[in-house]
Every structure is written in structure tokens, then in C-alpha cells.
Design a protein around this motif. Structure first.
Motif, PDB file in Angstrom:
ATOM      1  N   GLU A 192       1.751   0.899  12.566  1.00 25.23           N
ATOM      2  CA  GLU A 192       0.442   1.550  12.396  1.00 25.23           C
ATOM      3  C   GLU A 192       0.444   2.644  11.338  1.00 25.23           C
ATOM      4  O   GLU A 192      -0.511   2.811  10.606  1.00 25.23           O
ATOM      5  CB  GLU A 192      -0.019   2.123  13.730  1.00 25.23           C
ATOM      6  N   ASP A 193       1.513   3.414  11.240  1.00 26.08           N
ATOM      7  CA  ASP A 193       1.573   4.507  10.276  1.00 26.08           C
ATOM      8  C   ASP A 193       2.413   4.147   9.048  1.00 26.08           C
ATOM      9  O   ASP A 193       2.623   4.985   8.179  1.00 26.08           O
ATOM     10  CB  ASP A 193       2.152   5.765  10.941  1.00 26.08           C
ATOM     11  N   ALA A 194       2.916   2.916   8.978  1.00 23.36           N
ATOM     12  CA  ALA A 194       3.771   2.491   7.872  1.00 23.36           C
ATOM     13  C   ALA A 194       3.014   2.600   6.557  1.00 23.36           C
ATOM     14  O   ALA A 194       1.828   2.350   6.499  1.00 23.36           O
ATOM     15  CB  ALA A 194       4.248   1.061   8.093  1.00 23.36           C
ATOM     16  N   ASP A 195       3.729   2.950   5.504  1.00 24.25           N
ATOM     17  CA  ASP A 195       3.030   3.053   4.229  1.00 24.25           C
ATOM     18  C   ASP A 195       3.925   2.710   3.055  1.00 24.25           C
ATOM     19  O   ASP A 195       4.236   1.575   2.832  1.00 24.25           O
ATOM     20  CB  ASP A 195       2.430   4.449   4.067  1.00 24.25           C
ATOM     21  N   ILE A 196       4.399   3.700   2.351  1.00 23.35           N
ATOM     22  CA  ILE A 196       5.053   3.530   1.072  1.00 23.35           C
ATOM     23  C   ILE A 196       6.367   2.761   1.202  1.00 23.35           C
ATOM     24  O   ILE A 196       7.202   3.071   2.040  1.00 23.35           O
ATOM     25  CB  ILE A 196       5.325   4.902   0.426  1.00 23.35           C
ATOM     26  N   ALA A 197       6.559   1.766   0.385  1.00 22.10           N
ATOM     27  CA  ALA A 197       7.818   1.024   0.275  1.00 22.10           C
ATOM     28  C   ALA A 197       8.292   0.421   1.589  1.00 22.10           C
ATOM     29  O   ALA A 197       9.475   0.380   1.848  1.00 22.10           O
ATOM     30  CB  ALA A 197       8.904   1.914  -0.333  1.00 22.10           C
ATOM     31  N   SER A 198       7.379  -0.045   2.412  1.00 25.30           N
ATOM     32  CA  SER A 198       7.801  -0.728   3.639  1.00 25.30           C
ATOM     33  C   SER A 198       7.714  -2.242   3.448  1.00 25.30           C
ATOM     34  O   SER A 198       7.468  -2.991   4.384  1.00 25.30           O
ATOM     35  CB  SER A 198       6.994  -0.242   4.851  1.00 25.30           C
ATOM     36  N   ASP A 199       7.936  -2.676   2.220  1.00 20.49           N
ATOM     37  CA  ASP A 199       7.898  -4.097   1.890  1.00 20.49           C
ATOM     38  C   ASP A 199       8.932  -4.874   2.693  1.00 20.49           C
ATOM     39  O   ASP A 199      10.035  -4.404   2.940  1.00 20.49           O
ATOM     40  CB  ASP A 199       8.176  -4.307   0.401  1.00 20.49           C
ATOM     41  N   GLY A 200       8.573  -6.086   3.084  1.00 15.86           N
ATOM     42  CA  GLY A 200       9.497  -6.961   3.774  1.00 15.86           C
ATOM     43  C   GLY A 200       9.801  -6.571   5.202  1.00 15.86           C
ATOM     44  O   GLY A 200      10.728  -7.088   5.806  1.00 15.86           O
ATOM     45  N   THR A 201       9.027  -5.674   5.766  1.00  7.80           N
ATOM     46  CA  THR A 201       9.251  -5.206   7.129  1.00  7.80           C
ATOM     47  C   THR A 201       8.701  -6.206   8.131  1.00  7.80           C
ATOM     48  O   THR A 201       7.648  -6.792   7.918  1.00  7.80           O
ATOM     49  CB  THR A 201       8.590  -3.831   7.325  1.00  7.80           C
ATOM     50  N   ILE A 202       9.421  -6.345   9.247  1.00  5.30           N
ATOM     51  CA  ILE A 202       8.949  -7.180  10.352  1.00  5.30           C
ATOM     52  C   ILE A 202       8.956  -6.314  11.608  1.00  5.30           C
ATOM     53  O   ILE A 202       9.989  -5.771  11.992  1.00  5.30           O
ATOM     54  CB  ILE A 202       9.849  -8.409  10.560  1.00  5.30           C
ATOM     55  N   ALA A 203       7.791  -6.166  12.229  1.00  6.57           N
ATOM     56  CA  ALA A 203       7.669  -5.412  13.474  1.00  6.57           C
ATOM     57  C   ALA A 203       6.850  -6.253  14.443  1.00  6.57           C
ATOM     58  O   ALA A 203       5.715  -6.603  14.146  1.00  6.57           O
ATOM     59  CB  ALA A 203       7.006  -4.068  13.240  1.00  6.57           C
ATOM     60  N   ILE A 204       7.462  -6.565  15.575  1.00 12.10           N
ATOM     61  CA  ILE A 204       6.777  -7.368  16.586  1.00 12.10           C
ATOM     62  C   ILE A 204       6.874  -6.630  17.915  1.00 12.10           C
ATOM     63  O   ILE A 204       7.972  -6.395  18.413  1.00 12.10           O
ATOM     64  CB  ILE A 204       7.396  -8.770  16.709  1.00 12.10           C
ATOM     65  N   GLY A 205       5.737  -6.250  18.455  1.00 11.77           N
ATOM     66  CA  GLY A 205       5.696  -5.546  19.725  1.00 11.77           C
ATOM     67  C   GLY A 205       4.846  -4.301  19.637  1.00 11.77           C
ATOM     68  O   GLY A 205       4.683  -3.708  18.565  1.00 11.77           O
TER      69      GLY A 205
END
Length: 176
Positions: free
Chosen positions: A118-131
Motif C-alpha cells: 500500500e505504501d510502496a513507491d520508489i524503486a520497488s520494481d519486480g516486487t511480489i507481495a501476496i497477503g
């Protein structure tokens, strides 16, 4: 050509010179940007894809989903405020209320669950968050994998971490 719009104030922006084709919008305030060559977008829900100008093949379902995207493409946003701050990024899949709602330039990320990233922003490319709320506070970190209820919930600046299971790595704030 081949556009379909249903709703109040929909597609009401000043369209520019390049034809925008094969777009579908349903809901008040959908696709109000100055569309300029936007192709194959689908928006369903009040203010979804509201700022779209030249982005292609985006799908936004839900109130305010993908509301700020203008030139980004190949994104899927499903849920209230899902990806509502994304503007130029591409290749994202955000599912759940407020999933990735603060992301502006995140690309090629998968965020699934209410409040995931929800608060992710700069340079969080390729991130996977499930839950639910997985990687919620991430501000600067790429290629992280968080699977489970409230996993990596303190991580603000972190790259290349993997956490699986309810509450896993809850105390990690920074680190690679």
C-alpha cells in the motif's frame, strides 16, 4: 474509433491529434484525460483510469482504480484505490483494496491482498507481495517477495528479500 463509454462525465477530456481506439469505460468520471493515442484500455468504476492520456492496454476495475495513470501500459488494477497513484509505470498487477495505492513509478510488480504494498513507491520494481498488508510500508526496495498475512510489514528500504508465512520477517526494516 471502436470506443465505448457509459457514464456521466466520461471521456470528457480534450482529445488530441492521435486517435485513441478500442477503449471501454463504464462509470462516472472514467477516462477524463486528454487522450492521445490510448489503445485497448478498459475501466469500470467511478474515476478509474481518470488521467489516462496515452497508456495502452490497462485494465482498471473499482472505484478510483488506476486513477492517476497517464502513459503507463499493460497494468491490471482491481479494487478500491488499487494502483491509484501509478502514473507512468508498466506491467503491474495490483489486486485488492488499496493494493499499491501509493506506488507512482513501480513497474512489473505483483501486489495481491487488501493493503498489499500500500505504501510502496520508489524503486520497488519486480516486487511480489501476496497477503493482507504484505510489504505495506516499502518505500524503496526492489525484487522483494513477501507471501503471507502481514509479511515484511516493517520493511521500508530493502532489496532482494524473501519472506513466506504469516508475519514472517516482521521486524526487518532495512537490509538486502
Amino acid at each position: 474509433t471502436h470506443n465505448t463509454f457509459v457514464g456521466q462525465g466520461i471521456a470528457s477530456g480534450d482529445w488530441t491529434t492521435t486517435a485513441s481506439t478500442s477503449n471501454t469505460g463504464v462509470g462516472s468520471g472514467v477516462m477524463q484525460g486528454a487522450m492521445n493515442g490510448a489503445l485497448g484500455n478498459t475501466a469500470l468504476g467511478v474515476d478509474s483510469l481518470n488521467a489516462l492520456t496515452s497508456g495502452d492496454y490497462n485494465t482498471a476495475l473499482g472505484f478510483n482504480a488506476g486513477a492517476s495513470i497517464n502513459s503507463g501500459g499493460y497494468n491490471v488494477f482491481v479494487g478500491y484505490n488499487a494502483g491509484d497513484a501509478v502514473n507512468t509505470a508498466a506491467g503491474n498487477v495490483f489486486l485488492g483494496a488499496s493494493a499499491g495505492s501509493a506506488c507512482t513509478d513501480t513497474a512489473n510488480a505483483v501486489l495481491i491482498g487488501n493493503g498489499a504494498g500500500e505504501d510502496a513507491d520508489i524503486a520497488s520494481d519486480g516486487t511480489i507481495a501476496i497477503g493482507y498488508q504484505s510489504l505495506k510500508p516499502l518505500i524503496n526496495g526492489a525484487r522483494n517477495v513477501a507471501i503471507g498475512y502481514q509479511t515484511l510489514t516493517a520493511a521500508t528500504t530493502a532489496d532482494d528479500n524473501t519472506a513466506v508465512g504469516e508475519g514472517s520477517a516482521k521486524a526487518i526494516t532495512t537490509g538486502d
